[in-house]
Design a protein around this motif. Sequence first.
Motif, short mmCIF file in Angstrom:
data_model
loop_
_atom_site.label_atom_id
_atom_site.label_comp_id
_atom_site.label_asym_id
_atom_site.label_seq_id
_atom_site.Cartn_x
_atom_site.Cartn_y
_atom_site.Cartn_z
N TYR A 119 7.33 -6.77 8.48
CA TYR A 119 7.74 -8.09 6.42
C TYR A 119 9.34 -7.61 6.37
N GLU A 120 9.73 -7.47 6.32
CA GLU A 120 11.07 -7.43 5.48
C GLU A 120 11.70 -7.96 6.08
N PHE A 121 11.56 -7.51 7.67
CA PHE A 121 12.76 -9.01 8.48
C PHE A 121 12.52 -10.26 8.10
N GLU A 122 11.56 -10.81 7.75
CA GLU A 122 11.02 -11.94 6.89
C GLU A 122 11.57 -12.18 6.04
N GLY A 123 11.33 -10.61 4.99
CA GLY A 123 11.75 -11.44 3.07
C GLY A 123 12.99 -11.34 3.30
N SER A 214 17.45 -13.00 0.66
CA SER A 214 16.14 -12.15 0.13
C SER A 214 16.37 -11.10 0.57
N TYR A 215 16.01 -9.90 0.32
CA TYR A 215 15.76 -8.47 0.25
C TYR A 215 14.43 -8.09 -0.25
N LYS A 216 13.44 -7.71 0.67
CA LYS A 216 12.06 -7.26 0.30
C LYS A 216 12.26 -5.64 1.13
N PRO A 217 12.38 -4.78 0.36
CA PRO A 217 12.23 -3.83 0.35
C PRO A 217 11.04 -2.88 1.38
N MET A 218 11.39 -1.65 2.58
CA MET A 218 10.16 -1.18 2.75
C MET A 218 8.97 -0.53 2.31
N LEU A 219 9.27 -0.08 1.17
CA LEU A 219 8.04 -0.01 -0.02
C LEU A 219 8.18 -0.66 -1.47
N HIS A 220 8.18 -2.17 -1.00
CA HIS A 220 7.48 -3.23 -1.21
C HIS A 220 5.60 -3.18 -1.82
N GLU A 221 5.30 -3.19 -3.20
CA GLU A 221 4.70 -3.01 -3.38
C GLU A 221 3.33 -4.01 -3.52
N ASN A 222 3.58 -5.44 -2.96
CA ASN A 222 2.91 -6.29 -1.92
C ASN A 222 2.30 -5.98 -1.03
N HIS A 223 2.69 -4.80 -0.18
CA HIS A 223 3.08 -4.35 1.55
C HIS A 223 2.39 -3.43 1.41
N VAL A 224 1.60 -2.50 0.51
CA VAL A 224 1.24 -1.12 1.18
C VAL A 224 0.55 -1.38 2.46
N ALA A 225 -0.04 -1.97 2.70
CA ALA A 225 -1.52 -2.02 3.57
C ALA A 225 -0.30 -2.02 5.54
N ASP A 226 0.56 -3.17 5.03
CA ASP A 226 1.53 -3.64 5.92
C ASP A 226 2.47 -2.07 6.48
N LEU A 227 2.51 -1.88 5.48
CA LEU A 227 3.33 -0.14 5.86
C LEU A 227 2.77 0.82 6.30
N ARG A 253 7.33 8.99 -3.09
CA ARG A 253 7.10 7.49 -3.05
C ARG A 253 6.65 6.86 -2.10
N LEU A 254 6.72 7.15 -0.63
CA LEU A 254 6.71 7.06 -0.26
C LEU A 254 5.04 7.06 0.02
N GLY A 255 4.63 8.51 0.05
CA GLY A 255 3.85 9.66 -0.28
C GLY A 255 1.92 8.35 -1.11
N ARG A 256 2.88 8.50 -2.20
CA ARG A 256 2.41 7.14 -3.31
C ARG A 256 1.62 6.00 -2.49
N TYR A 257 2.45 5.35 -1.69
CA TYR A 257 2.22 3.71 -1.18
C TYR A 257 1.47 4.49 -0.11
N LEU A 258 1.20 5.32 0.80
CA LEU A 258 0.48 5.64 1.67
C LEU A 258 -1.18 6.22 1.67
N SER A 259 -1.27 6.60 0.21
CA SER A 259 -2.11 6.84 -0.42
C SER A 259 -3.33 6.25 -0.83
N LEU A 260 -2.00 4.59 -1.17
CA LEU A 260 -3.48 3.75 -1.50
C LEU A 260 -4.63 3.13 -0.87
#
Length: 260
Positions: A119-123, A214-227, A253-260
Amino acid sequence: MVRRRDAFDVRRGLFSGKRSADVNLTESPIHAVKKSKDVTGIAPKSHERYTNGIISTVETLESGNGMIADGSSKYTLPKMPGKHSDLTAISPEILADVIHGCFNDVIGDVTIIDCRYPYEFEGGHIRGAVNCYTKDDVNSLLQKPVADDKRHVLIFHCEFSSERGPKMYRFLRAQDRMLNSDSYPRLNFPEVYLLHGGYKAFFNKYQGLCDPISYKPMLHENHVADLRHFRVKSKSWTGEDGNQKTSRRHRSRLGRYLSL
């Protein structure tokens, strides 16, 4: 000064038949070669020539004279100091020159390897890059035919080139050494670089060389499940290497995303 990158390469090659837990990474590679006569089964005179040849190559690699990992020639691209002392780094400016063809007279092929998640690459990714984020991807790359008459350069990166890119770089070199253990110091890809600062640094300077722009970061709010999915699939590259430390802020930050 002994270059840690070459010592790592040599030790992995010399001990390619052992489990990684059995490898003594503090032992001089030259001492390792001399000790290997007990297990090679090579006739004494042949073994002496073989050993002396390897020792000569090891000494060349350790001399700090800028030789690529098979000792055959010097690095083509201008290097720069990076945060990973065992890896060879280039700047975003040099990569831009590569893309523009400034080194076409000395380089046959170049593969830019983007180790970010899909998802980062495609972004948004560097023009011409390939997405390679698992061990299987690396092994597939190593199985592709390589022309002996061309210099094929690999350039690794991830978002910041701090964890995923460096780890993939090291894995490829270790696998390459094992594949060519019978013909040391030969390598399929002896000239490998790490893009300093990763995609973020490159995008900040050369947006026109990115596709899409474009630049889509790993910790993007729309890609929590993808991460979560891709971290599992890639066997969690991030944070596994004891030589690398994830920042406290990034872990939080990573912990917060993966806990969602």
